[in-house]
Design a protein around this motif. Structure first.
Motif, PDB file in Angstrom:
ATOM      1  N   ARG A  11       0.831  -1.214   0.000  1.00 40.39           N
ATOM      2  CA  ARG A  11       0.000   0.000   0.000  1.00 40.39           C
ATOM      3  C   ARG A  11       0.864   1.262   0.000  1.00 40.39           C
ATOM      4  NH1 ARG A  11      -4.916  -0.206   4.182  1.00 40.39           N
ATOM      5  NH2 ARG A  11      -5.303   1.742   3.112  1.00 40.39           N
ATOM      6  N   VAL A  12       1.918   1.254   0.804  1.00 43.31           N
ATOM      7  CA  VAL A  12       2.794   2.430   0.888  1.00 43.31           C
ATOM      8  C   VAL A  12       3.476   2.677  -0.456  1.00 43.31           C
ATOM      9  CG1 VAL A  12       4.886   3.391   1.957  1.00 43.31           C
ATOM     10  CG2 VAL A  12       3.184   2.244   3.375  1.00 43.31           C
ATOM     11  N   LEU A  13       3.969   1.600  -1.076  1.00 40.91           N
ATOM     12  CA  LEU A  13       4.670   1.738  -2.358  1.00 40.91           C
ATOM     13  C   LEU A  13       3.710   2.212  -3.456  1.00 40.91           C
ATOM     14  CD1 LEU A  13       7.042   1.536  -4.243  1.00 40.91           C
ATOM     15  CD2 LEU A  13       6.791  -0.947  -4.290  1.00 40.91           C
ATOM     16  N   THR A  14       2.502   1.657  -3.465  1.00 42.87           N
ATOM     17  CA  THR A  14       1.510   2.079  -4.465  1.00 42.87           C
ATOM     18  C   THR A  14       1.141   3.547  -4.264  1.00 42.87           C
ATOM     19  OG1 THR A  14       0.622  -0.172  -4.473  1.00 42.87           O
ATOM     20  CG2 THR A  14      -0.727   1.531  -5.505  1.00 42.87           C
ATOM     21  N   GLU A  15       0.950   3.944  -3.011  1.00 44.47           N
ATOM     22  CA  GLU A  15       0.618   5.346  -2.722  1.00 44.47           C
ATOM     23  C   GLU A  15       1.757   6.279  -3.121  1.00 44.47           C
ATOM     24  OE1 GLU A  15      -1.458   8.066   0.680  1.00 44.47           O
ATOM     25  OE2 GLU A  15      -0.333   6.335   1.381  1.00 44.47           O
ATOM     26  N   LEU A  16       2.992   5.868  -2.823  1.00 48.30           N
ATOM     27  CA  LEU A  16       4.161   6.676  -3.190  1.00 48.30           C
ATOM     28  C   LEU A  16       4.241   6.847  -4.715  1.00 48.30           C
ATOM     29  CD1 LEU A  16       6.893   8.050  -2.382  1.00 48.30           C
ATOM     30  CD2 LEU A  16       7.966   5.814  -2.692  1.00 48.30           C
ATOM     31  N   THR A  17       4.067   5.745  -5.440  1.00 45.47           N
ATOM     32  CA  THR A  17       4.150   5.790  -6.909  1.00 45.47           C
ATOM     33  C   THR A  17       3.049   6.664  -7.492  1.00 45.47           C
ATOM     34  OG1 THR A  17       5.079   3.557  -6.917  1.00 45.47           O
ATOM     35  CG2 THR A  17       4.216   4.374  -9.005  1.00 45.47           C
ATOM     36  N   ILE A  75       3.766   2.036 -12.408  1.00 42.98           N
ATOM     37  CA  ILE A  75       2.419   1.711 -11.909  1.00 42.98           C
ATOM     38  C   ILE A  75       1.917   0.414 -12.542  1.00 42.98           C
ATOM     39  CG2 ILE A  75      -0.021   2.415 -11.974  1.00 42.98           C
ATOM     40  CD1 ILE A  75       0.982   5.305 -11.635  1.00 42.98           C
ATOM     41  N   GLY A  76       2.079   0.307 -13.862  1.00 40.85           N
ATOM     42  CA  GLY A  76       1.656  -0.907 -14.562  1.00 40.85           C
ATOM     43  C   GLY A  76       2.352  -2.143 -14.019  1.00 40.85           C
ATOM     44  N   MET A  77       3.641  -2.005 -13.763  1.00 37.54           N
ATOM     45  CA  MET A  77       4.424  -3.123 -13.239  1.00 37.54           C
ATOM     46  C   MET A  77       3.975  -3.475 -11.819  1.00 37.54           C
ATOM     47  SD  MET A  77       8.553  -3.362 -13.230  1.00 37.54           S
ATOM     48  CE  MET A  77       8.836  -2.225 -11.898  1.00 37.54           C
ATOM     49  N   GLN A  78       3.732  -2.446 -11.008  1.00 34.18           N
ATOM     50  CA  GLN A  78       3.352  -2.684  -9.611  1.00 34.18           C
ATOM     51  C   GLN A  78       1.970  -3.300  -9.474  1.00 34.18           C
ATOM     52  OE1 GLN A  78       4.047   0.948  -7.383  1.00 34.18           O
ATOM     53  NE2 GLN A  78       6.187   1.002  -8.024  1.00 34.18           N
ATOM     54  N   LEU A  79       1.085  -3.025 -10.426  1.00 36.31           N
ATOM     55  CA  LEU A  79      -0.239  -3.662 -10.393  1.00 36.31           C
ATOM     56  C   LEU A  79      -0.094  -5.177 -10.410  1.00 36.31           C
ATOM     57  CD1 LEU A  79      -2.614  -1.611 -12.745  1.00 36.31           C
ATOM     58  CD2 LEU A  79      -3.028  -2.178 -10.356  1.00 36.31           C
ATOM     59  N   SER A  80       0.807  -5.673 -11.268  1.00 35.02           N
ATOM     60  CA  SER A  80       1.011  -7.131 -11.370  1.00 35.02           C
ATOM     61  C   SER A  80       1.846  -7.683 -10.226  1.00 35.02           C
ATOM     62  CB  SER A  80       1.693  -7.457 -12.700  1.00 35.02           C
ATOM     63  OG  SER A  80       0.865  -7.069 -13.765  1.00 35.02           O
ATOM     64  N   LEU A  81       2.876  -6.918  -9.804  1.00 32.83           N
ATOM     65  CA  LEU A  81       3.789  -7.426  -8.767  1.00 32.83           C
ATOM     66  C   LEU A  81       3.184  -7.361  -7.367  1.00 32.83           C
ATOM     67  CD1 LEU A  81       7.225  -5.902  -9.886  1.00 32.83           C
ATOM     68  CD2 LEU A  81       6.552  -8.304  -9.964  1.00 32.83           C
ATOM     69  N   LEU A  82       2.508  -6.249  -7.063  1.00 32.10           N
ATOM     70  CA  LEU A  82       2.023  -6.034  -5.686  1.00 32.10           C
ATOM     71  C   LEU A  82       0.593  -6.532  -5.477  1.00 32.10           C
ATOM     72  CD1 LEU A  82       3.385  -2.402  -5.088  1.00 32.10           C
ATOM     73  CD2 LEU A  82       4.495  -4.568  -4.538  1.00 32.10           C
ATOM     74  N   SER A 397       2.151 -11.914  -1.369  1.00 25.17           N
ATOM     75  CA  SER A 397       2.673 -12.458  -0.102  1.00 25.17           C
ATOM     76  C   SER A 397       4.201 -12.426  -0.107  1.00 25.17           C
ATOM     77  CB  SER A 397       2.171 -13.892   0.109  1.00 25.17           C
ATOM     78  OG  SER A 397       2.523 -14.683  -1.019  1.00 25.17           O
ATOM     79  N   SER A 398       4.773 -11.716  -1.076  1.00 21.89           N
ATOM     80  CA  SER A 398       6.239 -11.618  -1.191  1.00 21.89           C
ATOM     81  C   SER A 398       6.838 -10.964   0.046  1.00 21.89           C
ATOM     82  CB  SER A 398       6.619 -10.802  -2.426  1.00 21.89           C
ATOM     83  OG  SER A 398       7.983 -10.478  -2.400  1.00 21.89           O
ATOM     84  N   THR A 399       8.048 -11.375   0.387  1.00 28.21           N
ATOM     85  CA  THR A 399       8.724 -10.819   1.566  1.00 28.21           C
ATOM     86  C   THR A 399       9.709  -9.705   1.190  1.00 28.21           C
ATOM     87  OG1 THR A 399      10.404 -12.544   1.382  1.00 28.21           O
ATOM     88  CG2 THR A 399       8.539 -12.972   2.854  1.00 28.21           C
ATOM     89  N   HIS A 400       9.674  -9.268  -0.079  1.00 22.04           N
ATOM     90  CA  HIS A 400      10.678  -8.292  -0.525  1.00 22.04           C
ATOM     91  C   HIS A 400      10.095  -6.930  -0.881  1.00 22.04           C
ATOM     92  CE1 HIS A 400      13.460 -11.599  -0.538  1.00 22.04           C
ATOM     93  NE2 HIS A 400      12.718 -12.271  -1.410  1.00 22.04           N
ATOM     94  N   LEU A 405      10.258  -0.906  -1.995  1.00 24.47           N
ATOM     95  CA  LEU A 405       9.867   0.440  -1.573  1.00 24.47           C
ATOM     96  C   LEU A 405      11.080   1.362  -1.513  1.00 24.47           C
ATOM     97  CD1 LEU A 405       7.807   2.483  -0.418  1.00 24.47           C
ATOM     98  CD2 LEU A 405       8.186   1.475   1.830  1.00 24.47           C
ATOM     99  N   ILE A 406      12.173   0.874  -0.910  1.00 23.05           N
ATOM    100  CA  ILE A 406      13.397   1.676  -0.794  1.00 23.05           C
ATOM    101  C   ILE A 406      13.969   1.998  -2.180  1.00 23.05           C
ATOM    102  CG2 ILE A 406      15.803   1.656   0.034  1.00 23.05           C
ATOM    103  CD1 ILE A 406      14.702  -0.206   2.353  1.00 23.05           C
ATOM    104  N   LEU A 407      14.001   0.993  -3.067  1.00 25.73           N
ATOM    105  CA  LEU A 407      14.562   1.180  -4.411  1.00 25.73           C
ATOM    106  C   LEU A 407      13.727   2.170  -5.235  1.00 25.73           C
ATOM    107  CD1 LEU A 407      15.524  -2.526  -5.260  1.00 25.73           C
ATOM    108  CD2 LEU A 407      17.094  -0.650  -4.743  1.00 25.73           C
TER     109      LEU A 407
END
Length: 448
Positions: A11-17, A75-82, A397-400, A405-407
């Protein structure tokens, strides 16, 4: 990392992006229209200053487009990854508007390239202006199609759910959902408004810094006039958005307005704080919520008492609504007074303090866009697909995700700082006065 942490960081990464992308996306949608208006006015009035205005804005626009492409791809990439579970469920439906958004962007990019490289190739400037029409259409339709995806998440339709799977899918019916008209109109018009006020802030800043050139005065007058038109349009569409929420997402409207009990003659609550469920220090406008919701001062407005606690959006969205509305009203007043002042020759609109307010209006408009976007997204909680899939069920459910987020935060920092440095250097090394002199020498005649 447990699933709860995965959901949190996703959620934090999606909001940041989204928060970073929305700045460049807004400018990317609104500035082509501003360039088109400036060039059209320049041709119509045979005024070289407006032509130069279009030229300089177009140069800066290219930088923001480049950053917007990177963040849009993220954003497109994060939709599939997150959010893999969401994409698995809804991917068949939202693939069409996502593809259309990419097509609209390519349409815009192709004509933008031709437009930029043919500045001095046309004897007739009107033909060059025509190249901007597909640029502006492509930019606006990029926003339309991506907003349709968001509208679908708020008002899902065009399918049936059978054993946890979507069947009888109709992508067109899904695209033309009840949330689509108000959401799309609001996003596009606020992009036009914000871009006008950002460009006005730049012109006012140059005037404040001591340049008294007529070029900046013309830029300021044009952008404030366009800003006034679109800020009024934003307020009208905002009213329709309130009526949409009352009909289709009453829990979001109730949370945003701190409307706890279902009642008639509902007042609108602005600002204030919550103390043990009691609203204190708020400004209360009688009947205003009933008017906003149903255009009727005595109408009943559904309160949060009608919804289970685990389906109630976070109550802090009230402050996001207040921020958005306050800045919107401030910009209507600021641009309206400026336009009226110019008509009636009031001198205060050319004063330093008023120009300073215009300068502040640029970042304030961006803040209003951010607040509106957060309100749209957080106000849908706890759902990612309203009434069908919750956010925690959609996440990876990824642990990374924390490392991602940092990257990505590092990437956005580089892009943000880089774009500001490039833009400031681009215009500092090529000031308006110098460019006018150069063009004057090229043409061997007077520049109007």
């Amino acid at each position: 990392m447990m699933n709860e942490e995965s959901v949190f960081f996703s959620r934090v990464l999606t909001e940041l992006t989204l928060s970073f992308h929305i700045i460049y996306a807004t400018i990317g949608v609104g500035v082509p229209l501003m360039i088109m208006i400036a060039q059209w006015v320049g041709i119509k009035k045979n005024d070289e200053h407006y032509i130069l205005l279009a030229r300089r804005w177009a140069r800066g626009f290219v930088i923001t487009v480049a950053v917007g492409v990177v963040t849009g791809t993220a954003i497109g990439m994060q939709l599939s990854l997150l959010w893999p579970n969401f994409m698995e469920l809804a991917g068949n439906i939202i693939a069409l508007p996502l593809f259309m958004e990419t097509f609209a962007f390519f349409f815009e990019a192709i004509f933008l390239g031709i437009y930029l490289y043919t500045w001095d190739r046309f004897e007739n400037q009107k033909k060059h202006l025509l190249l901007l029409i597909p640029v502006a259409i492509g930019a606006s339709f990029s926003a339309v199609f991506i907003t349709i995806v968001n509208a679908f998440m708020n008002a899902p339709q065009g399918f049936d759910v059978l054993n946890g799977e979507l069947v009888n899918i109709s992508p067109l019916l899904a695209m033309f959902n009840p949330a689509m008209p108000t959401k799309v109109a609001h996003v596009v018009v606020t992009a036009y408004m914000t871009s006008a006020f950002v460009l006005a802030a730049i012109a006012a800043f140059r005037l404040l810094k001591g340049s008294n050139h007529i070029y900046h005065k013309k830029a300021l007058f044009l952008t404030m006039k366009v800003g006034l038109i679109f800020s009024i349009a934003t307020a009208i569409i905002g009213d329709f958005s309130g009526k949409y929420l009352a009909e289709y997402q009453p829990e979001k409207l109730a949370a945003a307005e701190w409307h706890f009990e279902t009642e008639e003659n509902a007042p609108l609550i602005l600002y204030g704080i919550l103390d043990d469920g009691e609203v204190k220090y708020a400004i209360e406008i009688p009947f205003a919520l009933s008017i906003l919701a149903h255009f009727n001062p005595t109408a009943e407005v559904i309160g949060l008492d009608q919804f289970p606690e685990d389906e109630t959006p976070p109550l802090y969205i009230h402050y996001l609504f207040d921020t958005m509305v306050t800045i919107g009203m401030f910009m209507v007043a600021l641009s309206g007074l400026y336009w009226l002042g110019k008509k009636l020759k009031w001198t205060f609109v050319d004063s330093k303090w008023y120009r300073l307010l215009i300068v502040l209006g640029g970042p304030a408009s961006i803040l209003a866009i951010e607040a509106g976007w957060w309100l749209a997204e957080v106000g849908r909680q706890p759902w990612i697909l309203r009434g069908i899939m919750r956010v925690e069920d959609a996440a990876t459910s990824s642990t990374h995700v924390d490392l991602m987020l940092i990257l990505f935060a590092g990437l956005y920092l580089v892009l943000g700082v880089g774009s500001i440095v490039v833009l400031t250097r681009m215009f500092r090394k090529n000031p308006v006065e110098q460019e006018i002199e150069d063009r004057h020498a090229e043409k061997g005649g007077d520049i109007l």
